[in-house]
Write a protein that holds these residues in place. Sequence first.
Motif, PDB file in Angstrom:
ATOM      1  N   GLU A  71       8.442 -20.429   6.833  1.00 55.14           N
ATOM      2  CA  GLU A  71       7.728 -20.681   5.688  1.00 55.14           C
ATOM      3  C   GLU A  71       6.848 -19.368   5.498  1.00 55.14           C
ATOM      4  OE1 GLU A  71       6.177 -24.238   5.249  1.00 55.14           O
ATOM      5  OE2 GLU A  71       8.279 -25.330   5.243  1.00 55.14           O
ATOM      6  N   TYR A  72       6.015 -18.943   6.628  1.00 57.18           N
ATOM      7  CA  TYR A  72       5.064 -18.124   6.587  1.00 57.18           C
ATOM      8  C   TYR A  72       5.152 -16.780   7.644  1.00 57.18           C
ATOM      9  CZ  TYR A  72       0.350 -16.247   6.960  1.00 57.18           C
ATOM     10  OH  TYR A  72      -0.608 -15.152   6.963  1.00 57.18           O
ATOM     11  N   LEU A  73       5.484 -15.718   7.557  1.00 56.00           N
ATOM     12  CA  LEU A  73       5.487 -14.732   8.347  1.00 56.00           C
ATOM     13  C   LEU A  73       4.274 -13.419   8.263  1.00 56.00           C
ATOM     14  CD1 LEU A  73       7.122 -13.005  10.511  1.00 56.00           C
ATOM     15  CD2 LEU A  73       8.495 -11.915   8.421  1.00 56.00           C
ATOM     16  N   ASN A  74       3.646 -13.139   9.461  1.00 51.53           N
ATOM     17  CA  ASN A  74       2.532 -12.277   9.139  1.00 51.53           C
ATOM     18  C   ASN A  74       2.830 -11.255  10.177  1.00 51.53           C
ATOM     19  OD1 ASN A  74       0.132 -10.881   9.960  1.00 51.53           O
ATOM     20  ND2 ASN A  74      -1.091 -12.817   8.985  1.00 51.53           N
ATOM     21  N   MET A  75       3.310  -9.913   9.430  1.00 48.51           N
ATOM     22  CA  MET A  75       3.544  -8.821  10.420  1.00 48.51           C
ATOM     23  C   MET A  75       2.384  -7.693   9.860  1.00 48.51           C
ATOM     24  SD  MET A  75       6.420  -9.503  11.743  1.00 48.51           S
ATOM     25  CE  MET A  75       6.733  -8.064  12.372  1.00 48.51           C
ATOM     26  N   ALA A  76       1.190  -8.211   9.673  1.00 44.52           N
ATOM     27  CA  ALA A  76       0.288  -6.943   9.605  1.00 44.52           C
ATOM     28  C   ALA A  76      -0.025  -6.202  10.598  1.00 44.52           C
ATOM     29  CB  ALA A  76      -1.167  -7.980   9.342  1.00 44.52           C
ATOM     30  N   MET A  77      -0.531  -4.999  10.381  1.00 46.13           N
ATOM     31  CA  MET A  77      -0.814  -3.950  11.311  1.00 46.13           C
ATOM     32  C   MET A  77       0.185  -3.725  12.317  1.00 46.13           C
ATOM     33  SD  MET A  77      -4.787  -4.949  12.052  1.00 46.13           S
ATOM     34  CE  MET A  77      -5.134  -3.389  13.082  1.00 46.13           C
ATOM     35  N   ASN A  78       1.442  -3.324  11.942  1.00 38.47           N
ATOM     36  CA  ASN A  78       2.539  -2.852  12.278  1.00 38.47           C
ATOM     37  C   ASN A  78       3.034  -1.389  12.209  1.00 38.47           C
ATOM     38  OD1 ASN A  78       3.742  -4.889  14.788  1.00 38.47           O
ATOM     39  ND2 ASN A  78       2.840  -6.181  13.015  1.00 38.47           N
ATOM     40  N   ASN A  79       4.446  -1.256  12.263  1.00 38.85           N
ATOM     41  CA  ASN A  79       4.677   0.216  11.838  1.00 38.85           C
ATOM     42  C   ASN A  79       5.917   0.021  10.811  1.00 38.85           C
ATOM     43  OD1 ASN A  79       3.062   1.444  13.475  1.00 38.85           O
ATOM     44  ND2 ASN A  79       4.156   1.846  15.369  1.00 38.85           N
ATOM     45  N   ILE A  80       5.930  -0.995  10.180  1.00 40.94           N
ATOM     46  CA  ILE A  80       6.889  -1.448   9.272  1.00 40.94           C
ATOM     47  C   ILE A  80       7.090  -0.456   8.131  1.00 40.94           C
ATOM     48  CG2 ILE A  80       8.050  -3.026   7.783  1.00 40.94           C
ATOM     49  CD1 ILE A  80       6.928  -4.936   9.394  1.00 40.94           C
ATOM     50  N   ILE A  81       8.212   0.290   7.761  1.00 38.44           N
ATOM     51  CA  ILE A  81       8.023   1.270   6.530  1.00 38.44           C
ATOM     52  C   ILE A  81       9.153   0.862   5.598  1.00 38.44           C
ATOM     53  CG2 ILE A  81       7.532   3.241   8.166  1.00 38.44           C
ATOM     54  CD1 ILE A  81      10.806   3.831   8.358  1.00 38.44           C
ATOM     55  N   LYS A  82       9.778  -0.338   5.633  1.00 38.97           N
ATOM     56  CA  LYS A  82      10.973  -0.782   4.701  1.00 38.97           C
ATOM     57  C   LYS A  82      10.912  -2.283   4.814  1.00 38.97           C
ATOM     58  CE  LYS A  82      15.397   0.202   2.924  1.00 38.97           C
ATOM     59  NZ  LYS A  82      16.562   0.837   3.541  1.00 38.97           N
ATOM     60  N   VAL A  83      11.070  -2.922   3.618  1.00 41.34           N
ATOM     61  CA  VAL A  83      11.201  -4.407   3.361  1.00 41.34           C
ATOM     62  C   VAL A  83      12.606  -4.655   3.650  1.00 41.34           C
ATOM     63  CG1 VAL A  83      10.578  -6.422   2.219  1.00 41.34           C
ATOM     64  CG2 VAL A  83       9.026  -4.480   2.109  1.00 41.34           C
ATOM     65  N   GLN A  84      12.966  -5.299   4.762  1.00 42.82           N
ATOM     66  CA  GLN A  84      14.448  -5.816   4.870  1.00 42.82           C
ATOM     67  C   GLN A  84      14.601  -6.768   5.962  1.00 42.82           C
ATOM     68  OE1 GLN A  84      16.444  -2.277   6.604  1.00 42.82           O
ATOM     69  NE2 GLN A  84      15.175  -2.134   8.300  1.00 42.82           N
ATOM     70  N   GLY A  85      15.692  -7.381   6.060  1.00 42.56           N
ATOM     71  CA  GLY A  85      16.373  -8.321   7.051  1.00 42.56           C
ATOM     72  C   GLY A  85      15.703  -9.794   6.923  1.00 42.56           C
ATOM     73  N   LEU A  86      15.137 -10.084   5.711  1.00 39.11           N
ATOM     74  CA  LEU A  86      14.574 -11.353   5.512  1.00 39.11           C
ATOM     75  C   LEU A  86      15.374 -12.042   4.628  1.00 39.11           C
ATOM     76  CD1 LEU A  86      10.670 -10.372   4.956  1.00 39.11           C
ATOM     77  CD2 LEU A  86      11.964 -11.139   7.109  1.00 39.11           C
ATOM     78  N   GLU A  87      16.544 -11.760   4.100  1.00 37.03           N
ATOM     79  CA  GLU A  87      17.347 -12.508   3.037  1.00 37.03           C
ATOM     80  C   GLU A  87      17.706 -13.843   3.602  1.00 37.03           C
ATOM     81  OE1 GLU A  87      17.616  -8.114   2.657  1.00 37.03           O
ATOM     82  OE2 GLU A  87      17.826  -9.524   4.196  1.00 37.03           O
ATOM     83  N   LYS A  88      18.037 -14.062   4.723  1.00 39.09           N
ATOM     84  CA  LYS A  88      18.517 -15.280   5.342  1.00 39.09           C
ATOM     85  C   LYS A  88      17.247 -16.354   5.446  1.00 39.09           C
ATOM     86  CE  LYS A  88      22.883 -14.215   5.439  1.00 39.09           C
ATOM     87  NZ  LYS A  88      23.588 -13.940   6.742  1.00 39.09           N
ATOM     88  N   CYS A  89      16.204 -15.670   5.582  1.00 37.48           N
ATOM     89  CA  CYS A  89      14.769 -16.702   5.418  1.00 37.48           C
ATOM     90  C   CYS A  89      14.613 -17.484   4.315  1.00 37.48           C
ATOM     91  CB  CYS A  89      13.503 -15.882   5.980  1.00 37.48           C
ATOM     92  SG  CYS A  89      13.944 -14.954   7.521  1.00 37.48           S
ATOM     93  N   GLU A  90      15.433 -18.679   4.346  1.00 41.83           N
ATOM     94  CA  GLU A  90      15.749 -19.292   2.667  1.00 41.83           C
ATOM     95  C   GLU A  90      14.537 -19.887   2.484  1.00 41.83           C
ATOM     96  OE1 GLU A  90      18.876 -21.950   3.769  1.00 41.83           O
ATOM     97  OE2 GLU A  90      20.545 -20.155   3.920  1.00 41.83           O
ATOM     98  N   HIS A 118      11.748 -18.854  -2.739  1.00 43.06           N
ATOM     99  CA  HIS A 118      10.587 -19.901  -2.651  1.00 43.06           C
ATOM    100  C   HIS A 118       9.443 -18.937  -2.233  1.00 43.06           C
ATOM    101  CE1 HIS A 118      13.055 -23.670  -2.602  1.00 43.06           C
ATOM    102  NE2 HIS A 118      13.971 -22.797  -1.736  1.00 43.06           N
ATOM    103  N   LEU A 119       9.581 -17.566  -2.214  1.00 42.20           N
ATOM    104  CA  LEU A 119       8.494 -16.560  -1.873  1.00 42.20           C
ATOM    105  C   LEU A 119       7.458 -16.720  -3.159  1.00 42.20           C
ATOM    106  CD1 LEU A 119       7.585 -14.522   0.069  1.00 42.20           C
ATOM    107  CD2 LEU A 119       8.578 -12.753  -1.433  1.00 42.20           C
ATOM    108  N   ARG A 120       6.043 -17.092  -2.703  1.00 36.30           N
ATOM    109  CA  ARG A 120       5.123 -17.424  -3.795  1.00 36.30           C
ATOM    110  C   ARG A 120       3.889 -16.016  -3.557  1.00 36.30           C
ATOM    111  NH1 ARG A 120       8.888 -19.136  -5.749  1.00 36.30           N
ATOM    112  NH2 ARG A 120       9.300 -21.159  -6.411  1.00 36.30           N
TER     113      ARG A 120
END
Length: 415
Positions: A71-90, A118-120
């Motif tokens: 329900e909650y994913l915190n990826m702050a202060m990383n090296n992420i350059i693209k939003v992907q791979g979360l489609e199956k986190c229903e 369900h993303l708000r």
Amino acid sequence: MGGDITQEMIRRRSEHNECVLYTMEELVLQEESIERINKTLGILCPHLKILYMPNNLIPRLENLHKLKELEYLNMAMNNIIKVQGLEKCEQLKKLDLTLNFIDLQNLPSVTSLNANVHLRELFLTGNPCTDWDGCRSYVIAKLPHLKRLDAWEIKPRERITALQEIHRLEEDLQAMNSSEEPIVKETQVEKDEKGELKRMYTPDTRIAEHRELKELREQEEKKSERPDSQRKESTRRKGFDPLPVNGRVYQKNEGGWEIKLDESDCGTKIILDVAISKFLDTSLIDIDVQPLLIRVLIKGKLLQLHLPTEVKTDASSAERSLTTGHLVVTMPLVTPSVAFKPKHFPDYYVTGQPKVEASPPQTQVVNIHNITNKEEPPKEPSKHNPRTNCTYPAKSEPEGKQQPPSWTDDVPQLE
């Protein structure tokens, strides 16, 4: 230097769930130098609902498809350059990507979050794409189910305006991406006006700085490390040490408490008064009374005193004052006729220096564990002293003053 998520790493952070990984619902992997999300999380913790992984070196969101309940994913202060791979986190409701490296070229990747119905809430603060004035309107138009963006609520009027301007925003974004170089570049080292090292804000520089800081910490730890011979062991005791069969038993006052050892007014008891804080929990106190020795363990510090005469261990009692917190141990004498008349207590009762030695008594040890809290009533030496449990005769009336006699009316009996 850094690496994947391991089972040992997860187990260290699972104390709140009694180290059971499969049923764990919340996991914090902060500052673990993680450089990749492998399949370990999905296999060991498939029921995670909250996952904190800020301040690592993760460049890509991957291998999260098995976290169906997340329900909650915190990826702050990383090296992420693209939003992907979360489609199956229903069940994903909140996503934090603060201070990553999502630029304008990869901003359209946020549309992949349309699969997360369900993303708000979404956080993009600190990413290069937020420097564009149209970033907020673009994200609002692309994610119609979003309720809050960067902690600000999305108003209905704002959403209508964003939908009306989406075609213009897409054209502006395409024009900027075709005319400008990518924001994320290779590592470049420069110097500022003062000659200090200056780096561009890129994933490579973050990795370099992270490794430099880690090397500095390791060097400081090596300097602060002492050989085993120089390391100081903890002075707190876990219990009473066994008394030596043949050897010295020293007076000790490891806590430096103010103490008073005296006999009761009636001469039948020895009373030990230890001035401890009234805020100290009674569970941190343990008492051991022996015929010629008393030991008190207060928060791991030992108070050990020799008694001047033999006392009854089974009849001894302990209590604490609710007003001062003092510990009072009352020890009845075996032979009350032996008066205990202390003149002056030497300094070792306070300093704890080994001045007096004695052979350990060969009798059974009795531990007093039930210490009662009791309010000390004022002394009434003419009646009864509850502290010493001694009774004194009441004062007699003067000879010239007699008690009035008890009398009744002289009434004749009825015939």
